[in-house]
Design an enzyme around this catalytic site. Structure first.
Site, short mmCIF file in Angstrom:
data_model
loop_
_atom_site.label_atom_id
_atom_site.label_comp_id
_atom_site.label_asym_id
_atom_site.label_seq_id
_atom_site.Cartn_x
_atom_site.Cartn_y
_atom_site.Cartn_z
CD GLU A 221 -1.52 2.38 1.99
OE1 GLU A 221 -2.29 3.33 2.01
OE2 GLU A 221 -0.41 2.40 2.55
CG ASP B 281 -4.98 2.74 6.43
OD1 ASP B 281 -4.06 2.43 7.22
OD2 ASP B 281 -4.78 3.14 5.28
ZN LIG Z 1 0.86 4.79 5.39
#
Ligand SMILES: [Zn+2]
Length: 383
Positions: A184, A242
């Site tokens: 990511e 997240d």
């Molecule tokens: Zn990050």
């Protein structure tokens, strides 16, 4: 004929409104993870509070941790690897390996192409630079939370599906999968305070190598004969966690299209708080946008792992704070800066959401002794 028709209608209604809130009694059985989120010794979290740059030994350690956890504690969950390679701006011509992990639990009788899956997602890779960066909230904690959630619903799922026998073949094929994504993060570092915007732009240029690959695979992969023609279509909701683990998070509702799902999670939080089942008692809600109206949504959202999926029409619930926690992309994003009470509250909130989605009211087992309230302190929980 009549009863068949009634069954069919009932099932169709279930298909569109399968989300069933838990009773207060069931809410009290949702586990917090107890000491498993301890950054120094917690069984779920501490092994992955290490740098996890793709293609490095730390990344392999994290992969083994996830796979061993499911193989040992949740053997009925299938394990799939999704591998790809790519070059990055920081590593020249070298092909860097990216390995996504997919852990899946479908009703035992179901044909793969018929299962609609609640899809719980976090990324496990960490930033290439600064060297030694841990990424505790980004996203070791979200990964550990998803292991906890899977463990916490397994027994209830088993009970539910045993009770259903072979299913009725009329739309009860509801499964759940945990997707832990690699790659990511950006590979180009931006340390200058003035370039925050640039950093995000930089992130966007560099990230999503691996989940883009997964999205492409899932959009193209046939599912065999069944309700859903591709893996992508069988995602009923893409829940992306997240930057969770810092105190006092504020998670906005980002998308009008999935505000209904946000409402479910926010309502779960509100009910858990009201029942005194969360630890962060003085805190404002983590999910405050319960009353957000459709005209209040803007086009703005945070660029993250969900984008290649959302672009292909997948419904997304993005559980990420705005503003980002102050430790974001700094060396302070480590175990010492986590707020354990907040993590355990997230563990309960997300587990409740999943248990309600999977229709598990009345099926949750008693809490392990380490989880019991009034026990004083959090003892090591037996996995
Ligand atoms: Zn990050």
């Amino acid at each position: 004929m009549t009863s068949k028709l009634t069954t069919l209608l009932f099932s169709l209604i279930n298909l569109t409104s399968a989300y069933t809130p838990l009773s207060d009694a069931s809410l009290s059985l949702i586990p917090s993870g107890s000491s498993d989120f301890d950054p120094l010794s917690g069984a779920l979290l501490s092994p992955i509070l290490i740098p996890r740059v793709p293609g490095t030994p730390g990344s392999e350690t994290a992969q083994h941790h996830f796979v061993n956890f499911f193989r040992t504690h949740l053997p009925d969950w299938t394990v799939q690897w999704h591998n790809s390679t790519a070059t990055t701006p920081a590593t020249g011509n070298k092909q860097v390996p990216f390995r996504n992990l997919i852990f899946r639990r479908d009703p035992p009788w179901a044909t793969e192409g018929d299962v609609a899956r609640l899809t719980l997602v976090a990324h496990y890779d960490s930033l290439y630079k600064p060297e030694g960066f841990i990424g505790a909230i980004d996203s070791a904690v979200p990964c550990a939370l998803l292991l906890h959630v899977a463990r916490s619903v397994e027994e209830a799922l088993r009970r539910k599906w045993v009770g259903m026998g072979e299913g009725d073949g009329l739309g009860e094929e509801v499964g759940v999968q945990v997707v832990l994504l690699d790659g990511e993060e950006a590979w180009v570092t931006w340390t200058d305070e003035d370039s925050l915007y640039g950093a995000r732009k930089g992130c966007w240029d560099g990230i999503l190598t691996s989940n883009r690959a997964l999205a492409e695979s899932w959009a193209g992969e046939g599912n065999g004969a069944g309700t859903f023609s591709t893996q992508m279509e069988s995602i009923s909701l893409f829940v992306l966690l997240d930057l969770l683990g810092s105190a006092n998070p504020t998670i906005p509702s980002y998308f009008a299209k999935t505000h209904w799902a946000y409402e479910h999670m926010a309502t779960a939080e509100r009910r858990l708080r009201k029942l005194g089942l969360l630890e962060t008692k003085e805190a404002k809600p983590f999910l405050p946008d319960l009353q957000k109206k459709s005209y209040q949504f803007t086009m703005g959202y945070v660029l993250d792992d969900h984008v290649p999926f959302m672009e292909r029409g997948v419904d997304v619930l993005h559980v990420i704070p705005t503003p980002f926690p102050p430790v974001w992309h700094t060396m302070d994003d480590d175990g010492a800066h986590l707020d354990i009470s907040t993590i355990r509250d997230w563990a309960k909130i997300v587990t409740t959401f999943v248990a309600e989605w999977m229709d598990l009211d009345g099926l949750l087992p008693p809490l392990a002794s380490a989880e019991k309230p009034n026990k004083g302190g959090h003892e090591k929980e037996e996995l």
